[in-house]
Scaffold this active site. Structure first.
Site, PDB file in Angstrom:
ATOM      1  CB  SER A 134      -0.935   0.021   1.212  1.00 31.04           C
ATOM      2  OG  SER A 134      -0.196  -0.062   2.412  1.00 31.04           O
ATOM      3  CG  HIS A 155      -3.258  -1.194  -2.645  1.00 35.37           C
ATOM      4  ND1 HIS A 155      -3.603   0.113  -2.399  1.00 35.37           N
ATOM      5  CD2 HIS A 155      -3.269  -1.810  -1.422  1.00 35.37           C
ATOM      6  CE1 HIS A 155      -3.813   0.285  -1.112  1.00 35.37           C
ATOM      7  NE2 HIS A 155      -3.615  -0.867  -0.502  1.00 35.37           N
TER       8      HIS A 155
END
Length: 532
Positions: A134, A155
């Protein structure tokens, strides 16, 4: 090379030969287990790896329980047993050898991820290698791999089974073929993929930083309490305020993301962490998971809630209003305050100045000592604005955020010069019209508009750097964070001049370069543009 358990069954099929049939997931934590469960429900075979056998067992049990709940709600086409037959748990990384795509969801440590990817290159020679990082750069993770063209960011957002967004991150060497394949995989998993470049925080974790950062600063400045700030932000349309959300995410996780982005941008003050959160984390107050965060989450305490101060509607005072200024809020306030009689400024009991810039504040024809003034605090704090009027003791600041609706909150900010009782009379004026009111300390923009202006400024920065286009940035923020609208969309709704005015006032009054307006925003305002 040791063959993985799926390799013979798949005959060496890869994603480049068609739809992938087997997905490897590294990390059996909450995110990894969620990705594994999602892939199972979409018809994939899944190998879930974790070095810790106990963690792996817990994840498999959690997946089984979740599938049973989905079946009870009629959300599964196949039985849990059928799906679980396609799940392999392994503590041997070689168990991923037959996967078409490997999705890494290990802890956010660059050295760990680089080591894993170096091993995967040999163990999974034909697989696409995707990282769920992230905050770390995909290109940095890929640096340990010889064939970097097959490394990509994928992600997911927590919980991966529910939230619809996936950021597909193109590293410096990621091939177009790899990007296309992962975009298609995300769609097949029922997600909305957005493509972005490999920059710190990508889109969501970068642009969302002011939502938390401004909340922390507002509380530390004494503008309002945690609960009051959360209430104002819910009134603006956010599902949760910043302190509720940090308690839910975990203060340690949120703080680590902030620190990571801050360091990746070489200590740019826009991303500077706040000592308040650092102190909370150091003291072990991490939110719901520890029972204590910004709120008390122990069993004996109810969930924190705060409502604006006007819980009952007072009788409407017999006063006459005059609205001035050319800001976008004026039209909305005209409608919301339609029950009051209108008058010229020289004859009005209350003058509501909706001016958005310093140069237009107090340009009211006929203002007299008898008039009480409500000044929109976009161009400065209440005290700074009051000083521009001929009778500063008769001035109180207010702020609100477009679009105005039933749940909108009017923030009342007394100036240091305000005469006693003026702010309370202002509260009565708005509350009697059925509007929610919150008395807060003074700050340019108030709570809601200040926060949204900072979100918009960060989105301008990402847009100017080519991280993604306007539509992609707004889509990512709405789907990844449940914001009611994208920050660039909101900036246009508020008006770019108003956003610029708030940022300039914040930088002018605090001296903090954190609030510097992005040059693209400034140029668009200078060009007279209010839309992209």
């Amino acid at each position: 090379m040791n063959a993985g358990p799926y390799e013979a069954a798949l005959g060496g099929a890869t994603i480049t030969a068609g739809k992938p049939r087997a997905i490897g997931v590294i990390g059996a934590g909450t995110m990894g287990a969620g990705i594994a469960e999602l892939a199972l429900t979409r018809g994939y075979r899944v190998a879930l790896y974790d070095l810790n056998a106990e963690q792996l067992a817990r994840a498999q049990h959690a997946i089984a329980r979740s599938l049973e709940k989905l079946q009870a709600r009629g959300k599964l086409q196949d039985s849990p047993d059928t799906l679980l037959a396609h799940l392999l748990g392994t503590t041997d990384l070689a168990g991923l050898g037959g996967a078409d795509v490997v999705i890494e969801a290990a802890p956010e440590r660059l050295d760990l991820k680089q080591k894993l990817f170096a091993e995967l290159e040999t163990l999974c020679p034909q697989a696409i290698l995707a990282t769920n990082t992230s905050t770390l750069l995909v290109s940095a993770i890929a640096s340990s791999v010889g064939d970097r063209a097959r490394v990509v960011g994928m992600h997911f957002f927590n919980p991966a089974q529910i939230l619809p967004l996936v950021e597909v991150v193109r590293g410096q060497d990621t091939s177009a073929r790899t990007v296309e394949a992962i975009m298609e995989l995300a769609r097949d998993l029922g997600k909305t993929p957005v493509l972005c470049d490999d920059t710190p925080g990508f889109i969501v974790n970068r642009v969302a930083r002011p939502f938390y950062g401004e909340g922390l600063r507002l509380a530390a400045e004494g503008v309002a309490s945690y609960a009051e700030i959360d209430a104002v932000m819910r009134g603006a349309g956010f599902r949760m305020g910043p302190f509720e959300l940090m308690d839910l995410i975990g203060l340690d996780i949120n703080f680590a993301s902030t620190v990571s982005v801050y360091e990746a941008f070489f200590h740019d003050p826009r991303y500077r962490p706040h000592p308040l959160q650092a102190r909370m984390v150091a003291g072990g107050r991490l939110g719901r998971k520890t029972g204590q965060g910004f709120y008390d989450h122990s069993a004996s305490q109810a969930a924190p809630q705060s409502e604006p101060s006007s819980s009952s509607i007072p009788q409407r005072p017999q006063v006459r209003l005059h609205l001035s200024g050319g800001g976008r809020l004026r039209e909305a306030l005209e409608e919301l305050l339609s029950g009051y009689e209108r008058a010229l400024a020289s004859e009005a009991d209350w003058v509501i100045d909706c001016s958005e810039t310093v140069s237009s504040v107090a340009a009211i024809v006929g203002l007299t000592p008898r008039s009480r003034v409500l000044s929109l605090a976009y161009a400065g704090s209440a005290t700074a604005l009051a000083a521009r009027y001929p009778f500063p003791e008769r001035v109180v600041g207010f702020s609100c955020l477009s679009p105005l609706g039933d749940k909108s909150v009017i923030e009342i900010m007394p100036a240091l010069q305000s005469e006693p009782g003026l702010a309370q009379d202002t509260e009565t004026l708005f509350a009697a019209a059925g509007l929610s009111v919150q008395m807060v300390g003074e700050t340019p923009g108030g709570i809601a508009a200040r926060t949204v202006a900072m979100l918009a400024n960060e989105a301008f920065s990402a847009l100017a750097e080519g991280v993604a286009d306007q539509t992609t940035i707004d889509t990512a923020m709405k789907l990844g964070t449940n914001y009611p609208r994208g920050p660039l969309e909101w900036a246009q709704l508020i008006g770019l001049r108003a956003v610029l005015s708030i940022l300039e006032a914040l930088q002018r009054e605090t001296g903090d370069d954190r609030y510097r307006p992005h040059p693209l925003l400034r140029r668009m305002v200078l060009a007279g543009k209010d839309t992209f």
